[in-house]
Write an enzyme that holds these catalytic residues in place. Structure first.
Site, PDB file in Angstrom:
ATOM      1  CG  ASP A   1      -1.926   1.086   1.246  1.00 38.13           C
ATOM      2  OD1 ASP A   1      -1.965   1.863   0.273  1.00 38.13           O
ATOM      3  OD2 ASP A   1      -2.681   1.168   2.236  1.00 38.13           O
TER       4      ASP A   1
ATOM      5  CG  ASP B   1      -2.907   3.745  -3.068  1.00 37.50           C
ATOM      6  OD1 ASP B   1      -4.068   3.304  -3.243  1.00 37.50           O
ATOM      7  OD2 ASP B   1      -2.503   4.166  -1.982  1.00 37.50           O
ATOM      8  CD  GLU B   2      -5.549  -0.722  -0.943  1.00 33.58           C
ATOM      9  OE1 GLU B   2      -5.827  -1.805  -0.396  1.00 33.58           O
ATOM     10  OE2 GLU B   2      -5.801   0.383  -0.447  1.00 33.58           O
TER      11      GLU B   2
HETATM   12 MG    MG Z   1      -2.351   3.966   0.095  1.00 24.77          MG
END
Ligand code: MG
Length: 420
Positions: free
Chosen positions: A11, A115-116
């Site tokens: 993350d 973003d993860e």
């Molecule tokens: Mg994040």
């Protein structure tokens, strides 16, 4: 590969802000937010309107500024806040580079957002090292090559990996060794568990349940009374048990094959033979698509048009004929009654077979043989080779929705079956 899986949840920290700082390095070290959702006018970044904070730098967080906060409120909490508009195209371009790095460690990458992602690196260890080594390598590469900070959780399942990645942000690396999942989770607040929404948390609090350890100990009756049938799954995850596979995008969720009979089947032996044929066809399709099934389903429609579907989870994902047949036969035994007008066999919870998952242990010898047989079938026709059980024939009655993403079925013809 039997036993423990190794799953990473990666993350990126304050991703939108980190992306902005790459092109505005002079803002580093200052309280910065990216905010959107309201009308924005050039030169009016300070008119908060109805904007909401999308991401906040770690310098802004001590003032209480965090994502999902209305921007007007954030500006009251931190008057010197630097506010930047959301530029999602910019973040998406950087996200592609992030995922390109993930892909170098495993093909089993399931994105959660820009973003993860979850990465199943169980099959990558001979090449790239153990889970913590791969996690550290990814963190270093994200920092060195892209200038992006990230936090990683390493565990044997998705739930625990995700909780772990969130625990020591920013730049955290939290490793939960196999067997310690329950202990790791037990002291944490309920809200830490992915999927435990505010309503669920409120209901559990009424029972005095405040930690994941409390939830792990809750008895069946109270669990069902408060959370309904999905409560058990939540409790399992609070114990650190989560069988959910890492599923890359584009993988079909299931595939199945079924057959409606000209006359209802009244003979169990005949139904068993049909289930074998359907299972073999499904297993072959799995192997052609490079997939493994986590579970097998059986659908039966009876003379009165009642339809039953049952599912059995496999001890481990499989694509071998005999493993699928065994599960489907067990399901047939449970639902059987004379007068069946339709039977279907499905492969559920599909995962691509990663490196190292196939052909390693003795249990994979069956799959190795099956693949060899598939090649012969491709050369000489579908009906040419079967394990002494006959053939479905040439007609295709796949559930097409499930297959669209797999491409055309392997070429095959009719012909008399010959026993092996
Ligand atoms: Mg994040």
């Amino acid at each position: 590969m039997t036993g423990t899986r190794t799953i990473l949840h990666v993350d990126l920290d304050a991703f939108f802000v980190s992306c902005e700082l790459l092109r505005r390095p002079e803002l580093r070290g200052r309280p910065v937010v990216v905010a959107g959702g309201g009308e924005s006018h050039p030169g009016e970044a300070r008119s908060a309107g109805r904007s909401v904070v999308s991401a906040a730098s770690y310098e802004a967080r001590p003032s209480g500024v965090r994502s999902a906060l209305p921007l007007a409120r954030a500006l009251r909490l931190c008057p010197q806040l630097v506010v930047l508009p959301v530029d999602i195209d910019h973040y998406a371009r950087i996200s592609k580079q992030v995922f390109a790095i993930f892909q170098q460690y495993t093909p089993l990458v399931e994105p959660g957002s820009l973003d993860e992602a979850y990465l199943d690196v169980s099959g990558s260890q001979l090449v790239a090292g153990d889970g913590p080594t791969i996690a550290a390598a990814i963190q270093t590469r994200l920092a060195d090559e892209l200038g992006l900070p990230a936090s990683v959780g390493v565990a044997s399942c998705k739930t625990v990996a995700k909780v772990a990645s969130d625990l020591r942000k920013p730049r955290g690396l939290v490793v939960v060794p196999p067997g310690q999942e329950g202990d790791f989770l037990s002291e944490l607040a309920l809200e830490r568990l992915p999927g435990a929404g505010p309503k669920t948390v409120a209901r559990l609090r009424l029972l005095g349940v405040t930690t994941l350890g409390d939830l792990a100990l809750l008895d069946d009756a109270r669990l069902r009374a408060v959370l309904g049938p999905q409560g058990e799954q939540l409790r399992d995850r609070a114990r650190g048990h989560d069988p959910a596979p890492v599923v890359p995008p584009g993988v079909p969720r299931s595939l199945s094959r079924e057959r409606t009979f000209a006359r209802d089947l009244t003979d169990l032996t005949e139904a068993q033979r049909m289930v074998r044929l359907l299972s073999f066809a499904v297993a072959r399709r799995l192997r052609a698509g490079g997939l493994l099934a986590g579970a097998v389903s059986l659908k039966a429609r009876f003379a009165d048009f009642q339809t039953t579907t049952r599912q059995l989870t496999l001890p481990r994902p499989a694509s071998a004929d005999l493993e699928l047949v065994a599960a489907a036969q067990e399901l047939l035994r449970r639902v059987w009654q004379p007068g069946v007008r339709l039977l279907g066999v499905g492969a559920e919870q599909l995962v691509p077979h990663g490196q190292g998952q196939l052909f390693e242990g003795p249990a994979e010898k069956g799959a190795r043989l099956d693949v060899a047989l598939d090649r012969l079938r491709d050369r000489f026709g579908t009906g040419a080779i079967a394990r002494g059980i006959g053939s479905l024939g040439a007609e295709e009655d796949w559930n097409r929705d499930h297959l669209r993403q797999l491409g055309p079925p392997p070429a095959g013809g009719g012909g008399a079956p010959s026993a092996l």
